[in-house]
Motif scaffolding. Sequence first.
Motif, PDB file in Angstrom:
ATOM      1  N   ILE A  34       0.867  -1.162   0.000  1.00 47.48           N
ATOM      2  CA  ILE A  34       0.000   0.000   0.000  1.00 47.48           C
ATOM      3  C   ILE A  34       0.910   1.219   0.000  1.00 47.48           C
ATOM      4  CG2 ILE A  34      -1.858  -1.218   1.217  1.00 47.48           C
ATOM      5  CD1 ILE A  34      -0.997   0.286   3.743  1.00 47.48           C
ATOM      6  N   ASN A  35       0.388   2.328  -0.338  1.00 47.94           N
ATOM      7  CA  ASN A  35       1.183   3.556  -0.406  1.00 47.94           C
ATOM      8  C   ASN A  35       1.361   4.114   1.003  1.00 47.94           C
ATOM      9  OD1 ASN A  35       2.573   5.735  -1.416  1.00 47.94           O
ATOM     10  ND2 ASN A  35       0.734   6.893  -1.982  1.00 47.94           N
ATOM     11  N   ASP A  36       2.362   3.572   1.650  1.00 48.68           N
ATOM     12  CA  ASP A  36       2.631   4.001   3.022  1.00 48.68           C
ATOM     13  C   ASP A  36       4.012   4.635   3.186  1.00 48.68           C
ATOM     14  OD1 ASP A  36       4.001   1.698   2.481  1.00 48.68           O
ATOM     15  OD2 ASP A  36       3.777   0.873   4.490  1.00 48.68           O
ATOM     16  N   ASN A  37       4.734   4.893   2.098  1.00 51.31           N
ATOM     17  CA  ASN A  37       6.057   5.512   2.166  1.00 51.31           C
ATOM     18  C   ASN A  37       6.097   6.726   1.251  1.00 51.31           C
ATOM     19  OD1 ASN A  37       7.969   3.534   3.747  1.00 51.31           O
ATOM     20  ND2 ASN A  37       6.682   2.245   2.427  1.00 51.31           N
ATOM     21  N   ALA A  38       6.506   7.826   1.848  1.00 49.17           N
ATOM     22  CA  ALA A  38       6.620   9.064   1.072  1.00 49.17           C
ATOM     23  C   ALA A  38       7.983   9.113   0.375  1.00 49.17           C
ATOM     24  CB  ALA A  38       6.460  10.276   1.988  1.00 49.17           C
ATOM     25  N   PRO A  39       8.110   9.783  -0.747  1.00 45.84           N
ATOM     26  CA  PRO A  39       9.415   9.919  -1.419  1.00 45.84           C
ATOM     27  C   PRO A  39      10.405  10.681  -0.525  1.00 45.84           C
ATOM     28  CG  PRO A  39       7.614  10.531  -2.888  1.00 45.84           C
ATOM     29  CD  PRO A  39       7.013  10.401  -1.528  1.00 45.84           C
ATOM     30  N   THR A  40      11.652  10.285  -0.605  1.00 42.73           N
ATOM     31  CA  THR A  40      12.715  10.933   0.187  1.00 42.73           C
ATOM     32  C   THR A  40      13.911  11.267  -0.709  1.00 42.73           C
ATOM     33  OG1 THR A  40      13.695   8.792   0.785  1.00 42.73           O
ATOM     34  CG2 THR A  40      12.034   9.707   2.292  1.00 42.73           C
ATOM     35  N   PHE A  41      14.701  12.201  -0.188  1.00 38.71           N
ATOM     36  CA  PHE A  41      15.965  12.580  -0.840  1.00 38.71           C
ATOM     37  C   PHE A  41      17.099  12.212   0.128  1.00 38.71           C
ATOM     38  CE2 PHE A  41      12.726  15.320  -2.574  1.00 38.71           C
ATOM     39  CZ  PHE A  41      12.981  15.320  -3.941  1.00 38.71           C
ATOM     40  N   PRO A  42      17.697  11.042  -0.001  1.00 45.46           N
ATOM     41  CA  PRO A  42      18.672  10.575   1.006  1.00 45.46           C
ATOM     42  C   PRO A  42      19.904  11.473   1.122  1.00 45.46           C
ATOM     43  CG  PRO A  42      17.955   8.791  -0.440  1.00 45.46           C
ATOM     44  CD  PRO A  42      17.463  10.059  -1.054  1.00 45.46           C
ATOM     45  N   ASP A  43      20.314  12.093   0.044  1.00 40.16           N
ATOM     46  CA  ASP A  43      21.561  12.871   0.066  1.00 40.16           C
ATOM     47  C   ASP A  43      21.345  14.356   0.304  1.00 40.16           C
ATOM     48  OD1 ASP A  43      22.900  10.525  -0.486  1.00 40.16           O
ATOM     49  OD2 ASP A  43      22.740  10.816  -2.657  1.00 40.16           O
ATOM     50  N   GLY A  44      20.113  14.783   0.508  1.00 42.09           N
ATOM     51  CA  GLY A  44      19.865  16.204   0.663  1.00 42.09           C
ATOM     52  C   GLY A  44      20.244  16.717   2.034  1.00 42.09           C
ATOM     53  N   PRO A  45      20.343  18.029   2.219  1.00 45.33           N
ATOM     54  CA  PRO A  45      20.164  19.058   1.183  1.00 45.33           C
ATOM     55  C   PRO A  45      21.364  19.113   0.238  1.00 45.33           C
ATOM     56  CG  PRO A  45      20.777  20.078   3.252  1.00 45.33           C
ATOM     57  CD  PRO A  45      20.602  18.612   3.541  1.00 45.33           C
ATOM     58  N   PHE A  46      21.204  19.799  -0.880  1.00 49.39           N
ATOM     59  CA  PHE A  46      22.187  19.801  -1.947  1.00 49.39           C
ATOM     60  C   PHE A  46      22.759  21.201  -2.141  1.00 49.39           C
ATOM     61  CE2 PHE A  46      19.021  16.548  -2.759  1.00 49.39           C
ATOM     62  CZ  PHE A  46      19.787  15.410  -2.933  1.00 49.39           C
ATOM     63  N   VAL A  47      23.958  21.230  -2.738  1.00 46.34           N
ATOM     64  CA  VAL A  47      24.633  22.489  -3.047  1.00 46.34           C
ATOM     65  C   VAL A  47      24.933  22.509  -4.538  1.00 46.34           C
ATOM     66  CG1 VAL A  47      26.644  23.935  -2.632  1.00 46.34           C
ATOM     67  CG2 VAL A  47      25.622  22.672  -0.734  1.00 46.34           C
ATOM     68  N   ALA A  48      24.609  23.592  -5.198  1.00 41.06           N
ATOM     69  CA  ALA A  48      24.829  23.712  -6.636  1.00 41.06           C
ATOM     70  C   ALA A  48      25.282  25.128  -6.946  1.00 41.06           C
ATOM     71  CB  ALA A  48      23.567  23.370  -7.418  1.00 41.06           C
ATOM     72  N   ALA A  49      25.839  25.279  -8.134  1.00 39.83           N
ATOM     73  CA  ALA A  49      26.327  26.587  -8.576  1.00 39.83           C
ATOM     74  C   ALA A  49      26.061  26.745 -10.060  1.00 39.83           C
ATOM     75  CB  ALA A  49      27.815  26.738  -8.292  1.00 39.83           C
ATOM     76  N   VAL A  50      25.845  28.008 -10.456  1.00 35.21           N
ATOM     77  CA  VAL A  50      25.614  28.331 -11.850  1.00 35.21           C
ATOM     78  C   VAL A  50      26.181  29.729 -12.092  1.00 35.21           C
ATOM     79  CG1 VAL A  50      23.327  29.300 -11.385  1.00 35.21           C
ATOM     80  CG2 VAL A  50      23.873  28.451 -13.680  1.00 35.21           C
ATOM     81  N   PRO A  51      26.844  29.964 -13.226  1.00 35.26           N
ATOM     82  CA  PRO A  51      27.405  31.296 -13.483  1.00 35.26           C
ATOM     83  C   PRO A  51      26.304  32.342 -13.564  1.00 35.26           C
ATOM     84  CG  PRO A  51      28.385  29.667 -14.938  1.00 35.26           C
ATOM     85  CD  PRO A  51      27.240  28.989 -14.271  1.00 35.26           C
ATOM     86  N   GLU A  52      26.628  33.503 -13.034  1.00 26.89           N
ATOM     87  CA  GLU A  52      25.685  34.607 -13.152  1.00 26.89           C
ATOM     88  C   GLU A  52      25.533  34.996 -14.630  1.00 26.89           C
ATOM     89  OE1 GLU A  52      26.936  38.350 -11.608  1.00 26.89           O
ATOM     90  OE2 GLU A  52      29.059  37.975 -11.982  1.00 26.89           O
ATOM     91  N   MET A  53      24.487  35.695 -14.907  1.00 25.79           N
ATOM     92  CA  MET A  53      24.173  36.155 -16.261  1.00 25.79           C
ATOM     93  C   MET A  53      23.921  34.991 -17.225  1.00 25.79           C
ATOM     94  SD  MET A  53      24.400  39.363 -15.534  1.00 25.79           S
ATOM     95  CE  MET A  53      24.228  40.141 -17.146  1.00 25.79           C
TER      96      MET A  53
END
Length: 738
Positions: free
Chosen positions: A155-174
């Motif tokens: 039965i649907n008794d388990n919610a989705p999880t993110f085992p490795d979270g929280p996460f860190v990311a980067a993106v160049p400005e502009m």
Amino acid sequence: MRKSTTSCLCHILVCLCFIQRCYGASHHIPADKVTIAKNQTKLANGETEVHHRPKRGWIWNQFFVLEEHIGPDTQYVGKLHSNSDKGDGSVRYILSGEGAGSIFIINEVTGDIHATESLDRERKAHYVLHAQAFDRNTEKPLEPKSEFIIKVQDINDNAPTFPDGPFVAAVPEMSGVGTSVYQVTATDADDPTYGNSARVVYSILQGQPYFSVDPKTGVIRTALANMDREAREHYAVVIQAKDMAGSVGGLSGSTTINITLTDVNDNPPKFPQKNYQLYVPESAQVGKPVGKIKANDEDLGVNAEIKYSIINSEGAAMFSINTDRDTREGIISLKKPLNYERKKTYTLQIEGVNSHLEPLFSYLGPFKDTATLKITVGDVDEPPVFSMDYYIMDVYENARIGREVGAVTARDPDSKNSHVRYFIDHSEHSDKYFNIDMDSGVIKTTQSLDREDMPWHNITVIASEVDNPSLLSHVPVTVQVLDVNDNPPEINKDKEVIVCESSRPGQVIQTMTAVDKDDFANGQRFSFSLPSGVPVNPNFTLKDNEDNTASIITRRRQFSRLVQELYELPIVVWDGGEPALSGTSTLTLRVCPCQRNGRVQTCQDERGLLSSAGLSTGALIAILLCIVILLAIVVLFITLRRSKKEPLVISEEDVRENVVTYDDEGGGEEDTEAFDIITLRNPAAAEELKFRRDIRPEADFGKRKIFFLLYIFYCSIKSLIPYEWIYVKRSVNFYSED
């Protein structure tokens, strides 16, 4: 729910019975249907034969049980039934295996199975059990033990999880819209093969309108163009993952992605103001920093590096600027000395340019800025300044004491133009050859100078202001002592002049050179001659070769070393100085034997024979000791030869007085043989004579002993004296005989 399950099981059992009757016992029935019949026949030998036939059999289904059952009653799983069961209660059902008796219980009469606990599929998805039917009366098995499986239905008794979270990311400005930033992946412990319990859909809860997320893949992308790091650098984006394909009632989980905008060079450097002022004293040292200036750049790292330069010629001629990598400041240094009296202000045009440019953002440029720096030179009381950095003077040697050598000059560079005084620093040189006039700076000699002794003198002159004596300046002064012709030339006597005994008239004995302590600018010029006013030398003459050399030439032939070994030849040498000086040198010429090719054999005086022969002090002592021993032996030998023995019978009278008379008759010849008349003489002499009959005569033994000692002495002398010395002696004897 139990009614629906029971009705379904009944229909399945009916179908299984029909299939078994159609196919017979030879066909294998799946795990959810088993039919086994067993009959036993007793043979004559007592053995039992078992017959398999489809008369009876198990009847059950593959059971399922829902996980996470909640309620006071047990959960019905299913029913076991055997064909041997007539419903009279004679069949007893037994259950064994995983969870039997604890999680799963069975009604021994009816075969109903119940679950007593709430099960979790994520912990255990199925259970393997074994069932067996017995005759209650005989306790004999009616059916063999068979295996079956109870599966836990998800039965649907388990919610989705993110085992490795929280996460860190980067993106160049502009960055442009749609630039990929990061991908998140959620996990759901529910069964992905059953329904939509594990089907996840992603959505963004926080971070709009800057970012978006792909609902299926979880890829986060930029949603807004030209995001500026300088305006906002960090973003916290919350992503939700929801199962059941995102439908209502699905479970969800979320995580945070901390996104940082990385820097790009999108900001040019800017000076905080356009005009600056700086005060620099004129005493500032060349090469040292005198000030600094800084332009601001909102970028980071290499994008904020700035290169400074002075773009106007007036400022670049006097100052330089370098970039401090740590502080990103422009360090201004002095290139040339400042002089308040000459120039009081300087204007510098300073430019700051980014070192690393990005063509993608060139439209935001230009990436440089300029500022004006006005430098004011401050007046400082400076020490005196000499007219030259160093002085070179000259004076002739043997100049009179107090002779003027030269003068140094210094002035006060300040506007008040204070009077200057001069001193010589005698701390470096203890010899005081010079002094200086403290007012005029004239340098004079205090001692007589000799170029041959010290051709150069280095002194240090100190200048100080009268108004401020603590301000001192130093300047080096070099005094060259010029040469005058005050030294007569001399013959170079480095080599001994040898005259061969076999020399011929007109033969060149040796070529001579001269030396002079004086210094001649155009080279030395020497002339040679024999002294005038003396008789002509009958043995030698001199020829001036007119190349600063002279040749000694013989006038006659066959010199003899025995007749005269040494000759003296005076020679007069003139230099080419002004005035010309001359010197007379007497050469000693030695006569020596030479080989036919003119090569000198051995030519040394008698006093040096032993030393030249290479005899050491020990060898000389040994030779002298041998000579002393030899002389002692000779003296002893002569003494022994001259000595004479005393006679045993001094006179006939004495002999007669010693004759003894006997009354016995003589025995004639026998008596002479039996008695030795020598006994009538001195008994001691008789014993001595008797002894000497057995040895050689004394004179002969003494001669042989002397000869033997002489031979030993000769061998010793020969081993001690080197062969060259003997050869020299033989040569001397040979020429002496001639």
